[in-house]
Design a protein around this motif. Sequence first.
Motif, PDB file in Angstrom:
ATOM      1  N   LEU B   3      46.339  43.369  32.626  1.00 23.82           N
ATOM      2  CA  LEU B   3      44.935  43.453  33.038  1.00 23.82           C
ATOM      3  C   LEU B   3      44.251  42.127  32.700  1.00 23.82           C
ATOM      4  O   LEU B   3      43.524  41.560  33.505  1.00 23.82           O
ATOM      5  N   LEU B   4      44.510  41.643  31.487  1.00 28.07           N
ATOM      6  CA  LEU B   4      43.923  40.374  31.043  1.00 28.07           C
ATOM      7  C   LEU B   4      45.053  39.449  30.610  1.00 28.07           C
ATOM      8  O   LEU B   4      45.928  39.850  29.835  1.00 28.07           O
ATOM      9  N   THR B   5      45.049  38.234  31.109  1.00 31.51           N
ATOM     10  CA  THR B   5      45.990  37.247  30.578  1.00 31.51           C
ATOM     11  C   THR B   5      45.216  36.021  30.129  1.00 31.51           C
ATOM     12  O   THR B   5      44.271  35.588  30.783  1.00 31.51           O
ATOM     13  N   GLU B  25      48.461  38.601  26.357  1.00 36.24           N
ATOM     14  CA  GLU B  25      48.056  39.434  27.487  1.00 36.24           C
ATOM     15  C   GLU B  25      47.767  40.850  27.019  1.00 36.24           C
ATOM     16  O   GLU B  25      48.229  41.284  25.962  1.00 36.24           O
ATOM     17  N   GLU B  28      47.393  47.116  31.266  1.00 38.58           N
ATOM     18  CA  GLU B  28      46.571  48.273  31.579  1.00 38.58           C
ATOM     19  C   GLU B  28      46.969  49.458  30.704  1.00 38.58           C
ATOM     20  O   GLU B  28      48.148  49.763  30.547  1.00 38.58           O
ATOM     21  N   CYS B  50      34.796  35.297  27.524  1.00 41.25           N
ATOM     22  CA  CYS B  50      33.620  35.708  28.298  1.00 41.25           C
ATOM     23  C   CYS B  50      32.716  34.528  28.658  1.00 41.25           C
ATOM     24  O   CYS B  50      31.622  34.729  29.163  1.00 41.25           O
ATOM     25  N   THR B  61      42.819  35.182  33.301  1.00 40.43           N
ATOM     26  CA  THR B  61      42.720  35.999  34.516  1.00 40.43           C
ATOM     27  C   THR B  61      42.445  37.443  34.127  1.00 40.43           C
ATOM     28  O   THR B  61      42.848  37.914  33.058  1.00 40.43           O
ATOM     29  N   PHE B  62      41.733  38.124  35.014  1.00 36.90           N
ATOM     30  CA  PHE B  62      41.420  39.538  34.820  1.00 36.90           C
ATOM     31  C   PHE B  62      41.761  40.256  36.125  1.00 36.90           C
ATOM     32  O   PHE B  62      41.253  39.867  37.181  1.00 36.90           O
ATOM     33  N   GLU B  63      42.647  41.240  36.075  1.00 35.82           N
ATOM     34  CA  GLU B  63      43.148  41.933  37.270  1.00 35.82           C
ATOM     35  C   GLU B  63      43.659  40.930  38.301  1.00 35.82           C
ATOM     36  O   GLU B  63      43.410  41.079  39.498  1.00 35.82           O
ATOM     37  N   LEU B  75      30.852  39.149  34.441  1.00 30.41           N
ATOM     38  CA  LEU B  75      32.102  39.806  34.045  1.00 30.41           C
ATOM     39  C   LEU B  75      31.943  41.312  33.925  1.00 30.41           C
ATOM     40  O   LEU B  75      32.870  42.063  34.221  1.00 30.41           O
ATOM     41  N   MET B  80      34.710  44.247  32.726  1.00 29.93           N
ATOM     42  CA  MET B  80      35.058  43.780  31.385  1.00 29.93           C
ATOM     43  C   MET B  80      33.791  43.786  30.528  1.00 29.93           C
ATOM     44  O   MET B  80      32.829  43.102  30.834  1.00 29.93           O
ATOM     45  N   LEU B 157      38.207  47.280  30.845  1.00 32.60           N
ATOM     46  CA  LEU B 157      38.665  46.647  29.611  1.00 32.60           C
ATOM     47  C   LEU B 157      37.501  46.521  28.650  1.00 32.60           C
ATOM     48  O   LEU B 157      36.433  46.013  29.005  1.00 32.60           O
TER      49      LEU B 157
END
Lengths: 287, 236
Positions: B3-5, B25, B28, B50, B61-63, B75, B80, B157
């Motif tokens: 989901l988040l990297t 990372e 999900e 953020c 990255t997010f999704e 965001l 997020m 998230l």
Amino acid sequence: MSTLIDGLSLGSIYALIALGYTMVYGIAKMLNFAHGDIIMVGTYAVLTTMALCGFPVVAIVAAVIVCTILGVVVEKVAYKPLRGASPLAVLITAIGVSYLLQSIAQLIYGAKPQPVNLINFGHVTFGSTTLNISTLVTLCVAAVIMAGLTIFIKKTKTGRAMIAVSEDRGAAELMGIPVNNVITLTFGIGSALAAAASVFYLLQIPATSPTVGSLPGIKAFTAAVIGGIGSIPGAMIGGILLGVIEKVCMSIPALNPYTTAIEFSLLIVILLVKPTGLLGKKRREKV
Amino acid sequence: MALLTVEDLQVRYGLIQAIRGVSFEVNEGEVVALIGANGAGKTTIMHSICNLIPKAGGKVTFEGKDITNTPAHNLISMGMAQVPEGRRIFQELTVAENLRLGAYTRKDKGEIAASLEEMYERFPILKERSKQIAGTLSGGEQQMLATTRALMSRPKLLLMDEPSMGLSPLFVNIIFDMIKKVNEEGTTVLLVEQNAKKALSIADRGYVLEIGKMVKTGTGKELLEDDSIRKAYLGG
Ligand SMILES: Nc1ncnc2c1ncn2[C@@H]1O[C@H](COP(=O)(O)OP(=O)(O)O)[C@@H](O)[C@H]1O
Ligand SMILES: [Mg+2]
């Protein structure tokens, strides 16, 4: 009695200007020293519109529109690029903007004071007291504006977003509040209030010059600090207090020459007793 | 699926490099704990993800979407939400107003009232105090408010920065129970903690941060049993 009403009326003009200082300070964390000069621009907007068409209502609307746009443009062009810069750089920029506006006015209209005839309301007599109707109009309209502003801030989503930004800009960002837009809006509102103040000012003193905004600007800034800079009710109370004290001092012959000195002494005394002003709060510094 | 990297994140304060190339990372459905001593750089990572503070390098990255330079205020509507360190509730506003600000960007106006009731069900004390100025709440209540305020945005998230800080053991348990529950309901959680034992015990996976660098990763259980971590963070 008439002294008191004069004082309340003058005080409500100071309060309107002080609101601009205090809202911008609360939300953008800066002292907008060019705020007094927005009033000056408002008076020239009235002067020009009256010369062009002669309708007071049109002149008042023009002053509000010109000042609001000017406030927003000044924020975007002069202050926004300095977001995050040192407070001193921002302060110097604000002083620069102030001189710039005065110089432009001088280029266009000349340095000499000019008469501005907006509306002559005449006066009414109650028993032994005579009052200018313009004074009463100022008092009532200013009260309505301030009540409207209070309701806007307290009851609307945008108003609460403004409070959030003033308290904690980072946390407000995390809520999804577009902080830059809120700051721009605040400048717009502050400048519109300054336009209203310029109209009321002209009702009391029907003349203008490029430096006409300086003294009311400084007095209103004093009022904002007395009330507690950043506090909206503080600006209202500080403005009214200063206006009443000014008119009372002026009406007493022995005190008259010392009026301004007394006003600034009041500032010093209040800051000594309560450094944050009457309704000011200590703020924690945050990211 | 991640989901988040976060890849090779670098953050500087002036000349000091506080984060020196950190990658991790969050998948999900997980609870991921990020642990580290005071001053290791945990809050710096949370703030830079953020964009509350600028990055000096790296990619987030997010999704699958690149959010390296997405402004902070965009965001939350992407899913997020962050509960910042020190709670940072709006002290001058009421409890209910704080919660409503959490839903600031939501388009489904009609359902916000229902979400509000949902939060009050989680913590009935917030309902009792809904008209009270938030600054008057106790520390534990403020943490409940800060967390539910973030949940008002219905995030995918949830980033939480030291939710247990300064709380009594009773409140720490309440907050951790809530994190577990929120996760079971489908929200992914990135949990930053100094309270490593508590955090690792509810985490699927964990990362250990030391002065701006990731030094270890593993499942929550592995890290709890790791000797060097027991010594450094779990009191032997
Ligand atoms: N605003 C700042 N300016 C300069 N240095 C900072 C700032 N914020 C944090 N630091 C430094 O960055 C490092 C990491 O801090 P932080 O991210 O707050 O750590 P943690 O959250 O893990 O306790 C610390 O050495 C701290 O002193
Ligand atoms: Mg921290």
